[in-house]
Every structure is written in structure tokens, then in C-alpha cells.
Scaffold this active site. Structure first.
Site, PDB file in Angstrom:
ATOM      1  N   SER A 193       0.809  -1.264  -0.016  1.00  0.00           N
ATOM      2  CA  SER A 193      -0.114   0.052   0.038  1.00  0.00           C
ATOM      3  C   SER A 193       0.846   1.428  -0.031  1.00  0.00           C
ATOM      4  CB  SER A 193      -0.915   0.000   1.200  1.00  0.00           C
ATOM      5  OG  SER A 193      -1.630   1.316   1.452  1.00  0.00           O
ATOM      6  N   TYR A 208      -2.952  -0.410  10.218  1.00  0.00           N
ATOM      7  CA  TYR A 208      -3.000  -0.902   8.639  1.00  0.00           C
ATOM      8  C   TYR A 208      -1.690  -0.442   8.000  1.00  0.00           C
ATOM      9  CZ  TYR A 208      -4.200  -0.819   3.896  1.00  0.00           C
ATOM     10  OH  TYR A 208      -4.158  -0.851   2.489  1.00  0.00           O
TER      11      TYR A 208
END
Length: 317
Positions: A193, A208
Site C-alpha cells: 500500500s 494498517y
């Protein structure tokens, strides 16, 4: 004319000549980088993925990027092992794929990464036993229901993020890697990500982002460890893609110039498999990465924090 130009240079102060040389080298460097980006992004031929093996495993394969990868790999002639928690969705996606690509063989493995991941991976190991798995797409991943400061995140929520993004990716990689080592070929793609690589921080999604940083580092280490065994390991680093999970962060599933549909992202991502240890496949994402790196980190941090605070009260299910 050349002699006149040379005479003109001799009359210039040395510091002007030095600055001119540095300017020329800077322009040359950026021109080469631009040409390299154009070649890699648009012109470099993709690898023949069937050389890695005739089957591909895709986790998180019933929605978004994972589902788009499944269709792209089927189009490339690979058979598929689809992994997700919902058996009904798995059957539906399998049926869709075989309707469009009738010669594609599809196996399904219902694996809920939130509960019993160890037992679930054993089911995956049984499914791939004796199967020529050449490509693994580790796509499964989750985030919080909404933006939250670290102290506000419910323990169950952040433990789920760790369990799926970190433990799930690690266990699936180990399970599939064994067969690749025996055959001395394979490609592993871990979906990271931009939250952990492109931007300096991702406030209000701290855990996250940390799990995705783990995925990035794991991929880089495995790239070095297994390259000489014929196994190409890569971390792909997308920014926002129009999926259900991203809608929790940006409150939209609509595509824009910088938020592509999952199908567009997967089409670009397939072209990059087997090359760099880390890449940002979609062209507009790589432009965003470039421009973000031109800004001071403090400015980017403040901007990201303000976005997180605006979304803090929005819960998307």
C-alpha cells in the site's frame, strides 16, 4: 563556429562552467529517468507468466483487485485457485470466469483469515499438493471500519488487521513457496500500500499502514533470498483503487484519473510481474508518488492528518 564557442567558454568564470555542467547533468539524469519510466510503464513487454507454472493462487479473489487479477490471469491462460472466505462468492466468481474462459480450470478454497487461519492454510496446502503453481497473488487485506486515532481503535479491530494482513500473507507465502522451491521457478506478488511506502505517514490508519510496511519489507527480503532459485518476489504498491476497502478511506467507489477501477489496475499490474522487487504499476499512481516526494514531509504529514480527521466520523461497512 566550434572554435568561437570554445573561446567563449574559456572566457567564462570557472564557477559558471561548474554550474552549467551540474545543470546539464541534472537535466540528463531527469531525462533518462523519464525515458526509463515511459519504457517500463508503457513499452516493456510483460513476461510470459505460464513459464512460471500453469496455475495461479489468488487470495481475496471475490472482490476488487483480487477478482480483477483472477480474470487477467485466466486471460493469460493460467488455471486458478481462488481463495476467499465466502464459498458462495467463490462459486459465483468461478462460474463467471469459466463462462468467459471455458478452458480455464478453477479450484476454490474457502479460507477465513479472521478465524482459524492455520487450519485454513492446511486446506490450501491440500489444494495445491501436486499442482504446478507458478504465480501467487497475496491480495487479501483489511483495514479499520473508519479512520481512528491509535488509542481509539478497538482491540478486536486492530488484531483482525494484524491477523489478516500480516499472519495471513506470511502463512500463505510459506505454503506456496515450498512447491516453487522444488520446481525452482515461481512469481510471488504481495499487494502492499502507498500508505506504508509512498507517503511518509498514514495517520488515523497507523496499524494498517504498519502491517503493509511489514509486507513491503518481507517482499524485499524474499526477493533477495530466493532470486537465485528462480523465484521472483515483488511488492506492488498501489495508491487508491476503486474498491470496497478503499471506500472506507475515501468514501467513494467511483473511479477517477488517480483512482482507477480494479480492472484497470490489474491490467497494469500483470505487466510488472517478475521484474522489480517493488513497483507502482498504475501510471497515474507513479506520478502521484513523484509529486509527493517533491514536498516536505512535514507538509505531507499535516495534509494526511487533516484528511484523516475529516473522515474520522465516517464509518463505511
Amino acid at each position: 563556429m566550434l572554435s568561437t564557442f570554445a573561446d567563449h567558454l574559456k572566457t567564462q568564470p570557472s564557477w559558471i562552467l561548474l554550474l552549467s555542467c551540474l545543470g546539464f547533468l541534472s537535466i540528463l539524469k531527469h531525462s533518462i529517468s523519464l525515458l526509463k519510466w515511459v519504457f517500463i510503464t508503457f513499452l516493456r513487454p510483460p513476461k510470459n507468466l505460464k513459464k512460471y507454472g500453469s496455475w495461479a493462487v489468488i487470495t481475496g479473489s471475490t472482490d476488487g483487485i483480487g477478482k480483477a487479477f483472477a480474470f487477467q490471469l485466466a486471460q493469460k491462460g493460467l488455471n486458478l485457485i481462488l481463495v476467499s472466505r465466502n464459498s458462495e462468492k467463490l462459486k459465483a466468481v468461478s462460474s463467471e470466469i469459466q463462462t468467459i474462459f471455458p478452458s480455464t480450470q478453477v479450484k476454490i478454497v474457502a479460507l477465513d483469515f479472521l478465524v482459524g487461519v492455520t487450519a485454513g492454510v492446511r486446506l490450501l496446502e491440500e489444494a495445491i499438493e501436486g499442482v504446478d503453481v507458478g504465480v501467487l497473488i497475496n491480495n487479501v487485506g483489511i483495514t479499520y471500519p473508519a479512520a481512528r486515532f491509535f488509542h481509539e481503535v478497538d482491540e478486536e479491530a486492530w488484531m483482525n488487521v494484524v491477523r489478516v494482513n500480516l499472519e495471513g500473507t506470511t502463512r500463505v507465502t510459506r505454503a506456496v513457496l515450498r512447491g516453487m522451491l522444488k520446481r525452482k521457478r515461481g512469481a510471488i506478488v504481495n499487494i502492499g500500500s502507498g500508505a506504508s511506502v509512498v507517503v511518509p505517514s498514514h495517520p488515523l490508519y497507523a496499524i494498517y499502514a504498519a502491517t503493509k510496511a511489514y509486507v513491503d519489507q518481507l517482499s524485499r527480503c524474499l526477493y533477495v533470498e530466493y532470486k537465485h532459485w528462480g523465484i521472483d518476489v515483488q511488492c506492488q504498491v498501489p495508491l487508491y483503487v476503486a474498491t470496497k476497502m478503499v471506500s472506507k478511506m475515501v468514501s467513494t467507489e467511483r473511479s477517477t484519473l488517480f483512482i482507477p477501477m480494479a480492472e484497470d489496475y490489474a491490467r497494469a499490474a500483470i505487466r510488472r510481474i517478475g521484474y522489480e522487487a517493488r513497483c507502482t504499476p498504475y501510471w497515474a499512481h507513479s506520478l502521484q508518488w513523484f509529486f509527493v516526494h517533491l514536498l516536505p514531509e512535514a507538509a505531507v504529514d499535516a495534509w494526511r492528518l487533516s484528511i484523516g480527521i475529516r473522515r474520522r466520523g465516517k464509518i463505511v461497512t
